[in-house]
Motif scaffolding. Sequence first.
Motif, PDB file in Angstrom:
ATOM      1  N   LEU A 269       5.517 -20.466   4.663  1.00 49.73           N
ATOM      2  CA  LEU A 269       5.847 -19.388   4.473  1.00 49.73           C
ATOM      3  C   LEU A 269       5.112 -17.745   4.601  1.00 49.73           C
ATOM      4  O   LEU A 269       3.875 -17.601   3.905  1.00 49.73           O
ATOM      5  CB  LEU A 269       4.724 -20.559   2.544  1.00 49.73           C
ATOM      6  N   ALA A 270       5.395 -17.872   5.368  1.00 52.15           N
ATOM      7  CA  ALA A 270       5.535 -16.130   6.147  1.00 52.15           C
ATOM      8  C   ALA A 270       7.005 -16.142   6.212  1.00 52.15           C
ATOM      9  O   ALA A 270       8.136 -15.993   6.491  1.00 52.15           O
ATOM     10  CB  ALA A 270       4.746 -16.169   7.170  1.00 52.15           C
ATOM     11  N   SER A 271       6.814 -14.350   5.156  1.00 56.23           N
ATOM     12  CA  SER A 271       8.458 -13.874   5.983  1.00 56.23           C
ATOM     13  C   SER A 271       7.511 -12.175   6.353  1.00 56.23           C
ATOM     14  O   SER A 271       7.082 -11.682   6.040  1.00 56.23           O
ATOM     15  CB  SER A 271       8.774 -13.914   4.073  1.00 56.23           C
ATOM     16  N   ALA A 272       9.021 -12.287   6.815  1.00 57.70           N
ATOM     17  CA  ALA A 272       9.066 -10.749   7.714  1.00 57.70           C
ATOM     18  C   ALA A 272       8.963  -9.305   6.338  1.00 57.70           C
ATOM     19  O   ALA A 272       8.500  -8.787   6.086  1.00 57.70           O
ATOM     20  CB  ALA A 272      10.139 -10.110   8.082  1.00 57.70           C
ATOM     21  N   SER A 273       9.005  -9.650   4.895  1.00 56.50           N
ATOM     22  CA  SER A 273       9.059  -9.122   3.239  1.00 56.50           C
ATOM     23  C   SER A 273       7.769  -9.078   3.264  1.00 56.50           C
ATOM     24  O   SER A 273       6.942  -8.437   2.568  1.00 56.50           O
ATOM     25  CB  SER A 273      10.146  -9.353   2.922  1.00 56.50           C
ATOM     26  N   ASP A 274       6.638 -10.300   3.614  1.00 53.67           N
ATOM     27  CA  ASP A 274       5.501 -10.376   3.011  1.00 53.67           C
ATOM     28  C   ASP A 274       4.563  -8.820   2.777  1.00 53.67           C
ATOM     29  O   ASP A 274       4.431  -7.933   3.738  1.00 53.67           O
ATOM     30  CB  ASP A 274       4.637 -11.133   3.287  1.00 53.67           C
ATOM     31  N   LEU A 275       3.880  -8.910   1.633  1.00 52.54           N
ATOM     32  CA  LEU A 275       3.729  -7.236   1.832  1.00 52.54           C
ATOM     33  C   LEU A 275       1.820  -8.187   2.375  1.00 52.54           C
ATOM     34  O   LEU A 275       1.074  -8.445   1.571  1.00 52.54           O
ATOM     35  CB  LEU A 275       3.244  -6.944   0.028  1.00 52.54           C
ATOM     36  N   LEU A 276       1.184  -6.294   2.876  1.00 56.08           N
ATOM     37  CA  LEU A 276      -0.297  -6.684   3.116  1.00 56.08           C
ATOM     38  C   LEU A 276      -1.093  -5.406   2.200  1.00 56.08           C
ATOM     39  O   LEU A 276      -0.074  -4.844   1.737  1.00 56.08           O
ATOM     40  CB  LEU A 276       0.117  -6.049   4.481  1.00 56.08           C
ATOM     41  N   MET A 277      -2.413  -6.046   1.536  1.00 51.78           N
ATOM     42  CA  MET A 277      -2.688  -5.895   0.583  1.00 51.78           C
ATOM     43  C   MET A 277      -4.081  -5.255   1.544  1.00 51.78           C
ATOM     44  O   MET A 277      -4.395  -6.470   2.086  1.00 51.78           O
ATOM     45  CB  MET A 277      -2.981  -6.664  -0.317  1.00 51.78           C
ATOM     46  N   ALA A 278      -4.916  -4.210   0.815  1.00 55.35           N
ATOM     47  CA  ALA A 278      -6.165  -3.793   1.743  1.00 55.35           C
ATOM     48  C   ALA A 278      -6.958  -3.052   1.030  1.00 55.35           C
ATOM     49  O   ALA A 278      -6.972  -2.710  -0.593  1.00 55.35           O
ATOM     50  CB  ALA A 278      -5.905  -2.499   2.652  1.00 55.35           C
ATOM     51  N   GLY A 279      -8.044  -3.960   1.052  1.00 57.01           N
ATOM     52  CA  GLY A 279      -9.638  -3.491  -0.047  1.00 57.01           C
ATOM     53  C   GLY A 279     -10.295  -2.512   0.723  1.00 57.01           C
ATOM     54  O   GLY A 279     -11.014  -2.908   1.862  1.00 57.01           O
TER      55      GLY A 279
ATOM     56  N   MET B 158      -5.516  -1.185  -1.854  1.00 56.17           N
ATOM     57  CA  MET B 158      -3.992  -0.246  -1.687  1.00 56.17           C
ATOM     58  C   MET B 158      -3.471  -1.482  -2.137  1.00 56.17           C
ATOM     59  O   MET B 158      -3.357  -2.233  -0.999  1.00 56.17           O
ATOM     60  CB  MET B 158      -3.485   0.368  -0.186  1.00 56.17           C
ATOM     61  N   SER B 159      -2.423  -1.434  -2.276  1.00 60.02           N
ATOM     62  CA  SER B 159      -1.178  -2.829  -2.415  1.00 60.02           C
ATOM     63  C   SER B 159       0.394  -2.707  -1.747  1.00 60.02           C
ATOM     64  O   SER B 159       0.433  -1.553  -2.191  1.00 60.02           O
ATOM     65  CB  SER B 159      -0.695  -3.005  -4.573  1.00 60.02           C
ATOM     66  N   GLY B 160       0.563  -3.588  -1.161  1.00 63.72           N
ATOM     67  CA  GLY B 160       2.244  -3.129  -0.632  1.00 63.72           C
ATOM     68  C   GLY B 160       2.636  -2.129   0.518  1.00 63.72           C
ATOM     69  O   GLY B 160       3.574  -1.927   0.458  1.00 63.72           O
ATOM     70  N   ILE B 161       1.063  -1.983   1.001  1.00 59.58           N
ATOM     71  CA  ILE B 161       1.035  -0.906   1.797  1.00 59.58           C
ATOM     72  C   ILE B 161       2.132  -1.044   2.949  1.00 59.58           C
ATOM     73  O   ILE B 161       2.682  -0.002   3.869  1.00 59.58           O
ATOM     74  CB  ILE B 161       0.131   0.311   2.211  1.00 59.58           C
ATOM     75  N   PHE B 162       2.271  -2.260   3.435  1.00 62.11           N
ATOM     76  CA  PHE B 162       3.052  -2.939   4.705  1.00 62.11           C
ATOM     77  C   PHE B 162       3.392  -3.704   4.677  1.00 62.11           C
ATOM     78  O   PHE B 162       3.097  -4.611   3.744  1.00 62.11           O
ATOM     79  CB  PHE B 162       2.089  -2.704   6.381  1.00 62.11           C
ATOM     80  N   LYS B 163       4.988  -4.237   5.360  1.00 59.91           N
ATOM     81  CA  LYS B 163       5.021  -5.697   5.194  1.00 59.91           C
ATOM     82  C   LYS B 163       5.228  -6.183   6.552  1.00 59.91           C
ATOM     83  O   LYS B 163       4.396  -5.199   7.632  1.00 59.91           O
ATOM     84  CB  LYS B 163       6.463  -5.811   5.290  1.00 59.91           C
ATOM     85  N   ARG B 164       4.915  -7.313   6.128  1.00 57.08           N
ATOM     86  CA  ARG B 164       4.551  -8.096   7.891  1.00 57.08           C
ATOM     87  C   ARG B 164       5.349  -8.182   9.037  1.00 57.08           C
ATOM     88  O   ARG B 164       4.602  -7.998  10.183  1.00 57.08           O
ATOM     89  CB  ARG B 164       4.387  -9.685   7.525  1.00 57.08           C
ATOM     90  N   SER B 165       6.281  -7.337   8.674  1.00 56.76           N
ATOM     91  CA  SER B 165       6.981  -7.175  10.117  1.00 56.76           C
ATOM     92  C   SER B 165       6.949  -5.786  10.633  1.00 56.76           C
ATOM     93  O   SER B 165       7.342  -5.476  11.541  1.00 56.76           O
ATOM     94  CB  SER B 165       8.651  -6.889  10.296  1.00 56.76           C
ATOM     95  N   ASP B 166       5.452  -4.903   9.895  1.00 60.65           N
ATOM     96  CA  ASP B 166       5.761  -3.821  10.394  1.00 60.65           C
ATOM     97  C   ASP B 166       5.106  -4.297  11.909  1.00 60.65           C
ATOM     98  O   ASP B 166       3.867  -4.429  11.881  1.00 60.65           O
ATOM     99  CB  ASP B 166       4.949  -2.680   9.862  1.00 60.65           C
ATOM    100  N   ALA B 167       5.267  -3.103  12.594  1.00 61.56           N
ATOM    101  CA  ALA B 167       4.407  -2.851  14.049  1.00 61.56           C
ATOM    102  C   ALA B 167       3.393  -2.239  13.872  1.00 61.56           C
ATOM    103  O   ALA B 167       2.346  -2.653  14.405  1.00 61.56           O
ATOM    104  CB  ALA B 167       4.671  -1.974  15.298  1.00 61.56           C
ATOM    105  N   GLY B 168       2.813  -1.055  12.366  1.00 62.04           N
ATOM    106  CA  GLY B 168       1.457  -1.531  12.838  1.00 62.04           C
ATOM    107  C   GLY B 168       1.710   0.409  11.224  1.00 62.04           C
ATOM    108  O   GLY B 168       2.545   0.130  10.737  1.00 62.04           O
ATOM    109  N   GLY B 169       0.306   0.628  11.238  1.00 62.79           N
ATOM    110  CA  GLY B 169       0.602   1.740  10.049  1.00 62.79           C
ATOM    111  C   GLY B 169      -0.357   2.170  10.040  1.00 62.79           C
ATOM    112  O   GLY B 169      -1.804   1.836  10.442  1.00 62.79           O
TER     113      GLY B 169
END
Length: 89
Positions: free
Chosen positions: A8-18, A30-41
């Motif tokens: 149930l994990a994909s490199a395109s999954d989106l990170l949400m932050a509160g 913040m919705s969809g600010i990074f993808k799981r595959s991003d190294a940082g942000g």
Amino acid sequence: TDNSNMDLASASDLLMAGVYDPETGSGYTMSGIFKRSDAGGVLTLPDNWAGREVQLFLFMVSTLSAGEIHSNEMVSDSLYMGNLQLSEV
């Protein structure tokens, strides 16, 4: 860490932050600010948040079944990242 090789994990999954400021009771999401595959942000907050001590929460939303985000298995549990002191601008 990109763990997209797990169920149930994909490199395109989106990170949400509160981000929550307990002193003022205000929050910022913040919705969809990074993808799981991003190294940082970098999270960019409004300028008037500079110098505040805030609490950070993160969770992932799966993109494996587009259109089924409402499904419980498509949203991870929230992860409390702790208190953070925001830098001055």
